[in-house]
Design a protein around this motif. Structure first.
Motif, mmCIF file in Angstrom:
data_model
loop_
_atom_site.group_PDB
_atom_site.id
_atom_site.type_symbol
_atom_site.label_atom_id
_atom_site.label_comp_id
_atom_site.label_asym_id
_atom_site.label_seq_id
_atom_site.Cartn_x
_atom_site.Cartn_y
_atom_site.Cartn_z
ATOM 1 N N LEU A 55 0.715 -1.241 -0.023
ATOM 2 C CA LEU A 55 0.111 0.296 0.112
ATOM 3 C C LEU A 55 1.557 1.394 0.375
ATOM 4 N N LEU A 56 0.405 2.141 -1.423
ATOM 5 C CA LEU A 56 0.843 3.370 -1.125
ATOM 6 C C LEU A 56 0.632 4.786 -0.637
ATOM 7 N N ASP A 57 0.725 5.324 0.728
ATOM 8 C CA ASP A 57 0.440 6.989 1.129
ATOM 9 C C ASP A 57 0.648 7.930 -0.353
ATOM 10 N N GLU A 58 -0.523 9.237 -0.179
ATOM 11 C CA GLU A 58 -0.585 10.411 -0.588
ATOM 12 C C GLU A 58 0.462 11.219 -0.223
ATOM 13 N N ARG A 59 1.749 10.099 0.022
ATOM 14 C CA ARG A 59 3.112 10.475 -1.016
ATOM 15 C C ARG A 59 4.192 9.782 -1.315
ATOM 16 N N GLY A 60 3.423 8.698 -1.582
ATOM 17 C CA GLY A 60 3.978 7.369 -2.570
ATOM 18 C C GLY A 60 4.593 6.878 -1.420
ATOM 19 N N LYS A 61 4.566 6.574 0.195
ATOM 20 C CA LYS A 61 5.448 5.975 0.772
ATOM 21 C C LYS A 61 4.828 4.765 0.989
ATOM 22 N N LYS A 62 5.547 4.005 1.010
ATOM 23 C CA LYS A 62 5.536 2.455 1.669
ATOM 24 C C LYS A 62 4.419 2.823 3.278
ATOM 25 N N VAL A 63 2.986 1.998 3.351
ATOM 26 C CA VAL A 63 2.136 1.761 4.694
ATOM 27 C C VAL A 63 2.382 0.632 5.199
#
Length: 287
Positions: free
Chosen positions: A75-83
């Motif tokens: 899963l990627l958050d709005e910043r493109g970072k992994k959740v």
């Protein structure tokens, strides 16, 4: 009726067929009470609200042995970072807990706070030990659990949480709008190199064996009733409930005139199934 198996089985692919080795069980005392005063009640309420929306299973732990995973998800958050996600269950999966984390809060302090909040729920049972299978997360997980006075146990016997992860991949993660198929694989078992087997556990004779699952389950009933050393795990919770009763489960049988103390000691260790073929062929004695 839930199926149970009382030997340690390593997950195998393809086909999800297990391999056989002996399981372990150990108790651990811990000074839990002195830690609960540091956790705010509002934390427990927040966790309860989150988990109630995440799973239909109980979020209140009743078992004294947990399986835990703390790792990034696809899963990627709005910043493109992994959740990241903290996932906990017991061997029968009567208790399941899930909580997501941003990648900026991946440390032992945040993990400890989340586990504390789970344990603050009414009726929660403090575990004697918590198994986990990701060697890369050993420092964070061990530190968080040690701060709570709970024993952490790197183990390849995390069958129930592996089955839960497989389910969540299809039913939760892939249904989430944040899902990305470019994310890291869910499974990465790396617990370091196996240590040599202690001399006292080598036995007098070894033999490769294969037993039909139905026969094995019948033989293991004394373990389930507490009349023999060992421990069990739930086949259905591990995603192995559909195995045919006549499937052959391979393993190693150890023969010894000291069988009772040998079984007791083995039951207190995490036995690895990785043995070099050259070692096996040079030390195995035919039955």
């Amino acid at each position: 009726m839930q199926q149970q198996l009382s030997m340690r089985c390593q997950r195998a692919t393809p086909g999800k067929y297990p391999t056989l080795a002996q399981s372990t069980h150990a108790a651990y005392s811990r000074p839990w009470n002195r830690y609960t005063v540091n956790c705010r009640c509002s934390d427990a309420a927040a966790v309860q609200e989150h988990t109630a929306a995440s799973t239909s299973k109980s979020t209140v732990p009743k078992s004294d042995v947990w399986e835990l995973d703390f790792c990034s998800r696809p899963l990627l958050d709005e910043r493109g970072k992994k959740v990241w996600e903290l996932l906990i269950c017991d061997s029968n999966r009567t208790f399941e807990f899930s909580q997501y984390f941003p990648n900026s809060k991946i440390n032992s302090v945040e993990l400890r706070k989340a586990i504390e909040a789970v344990l603050l729920q009414d009726g929660a049972v403090v575990p004697t030990k918590v198994r986990f299978f990701r060697g890369q997360m050993q420092t964070i997980i061990s530190r968080a659990l040690t701060d709570l006075g709970v024993k952490s146990l790197p183990s390849r016997r995390c069958f129930s949480i592996m089955g839960l992860l497989e389910e969540r991949l299809e039913q939760v993660y892939k249904q989430d709008p944040r899902y990305s198929d470019k994310a890291t694989s869910l499974f990465n078992i790396d617990l370091g190199a196996p240590e040599p087997l202690p001399d006292a556990l080598r036995g007098e004779k070894w033999a490769f064996v294969q037993l039909p699952l139905a026969n094995l389950k019948e033989m293991l009933k004394p373990v389930q009733s507490g009349d023999m050393f060992g421990s069990t795990f739930n086949l259905e919770a591990a995603g192995l409930g559909d195995l045919p009763s006549d499937i052959l489960v391979p393993g190693v049988a150890v023969f010894s005139r000291r069988s009772l103390p040998l079984a007791a000691w083995t039951n207190g260790l995490e036995i690895s199934g990785r043995i070099p073929l050259a070692t096996l062929t040079s030390t195995m004695v035919p039955n």
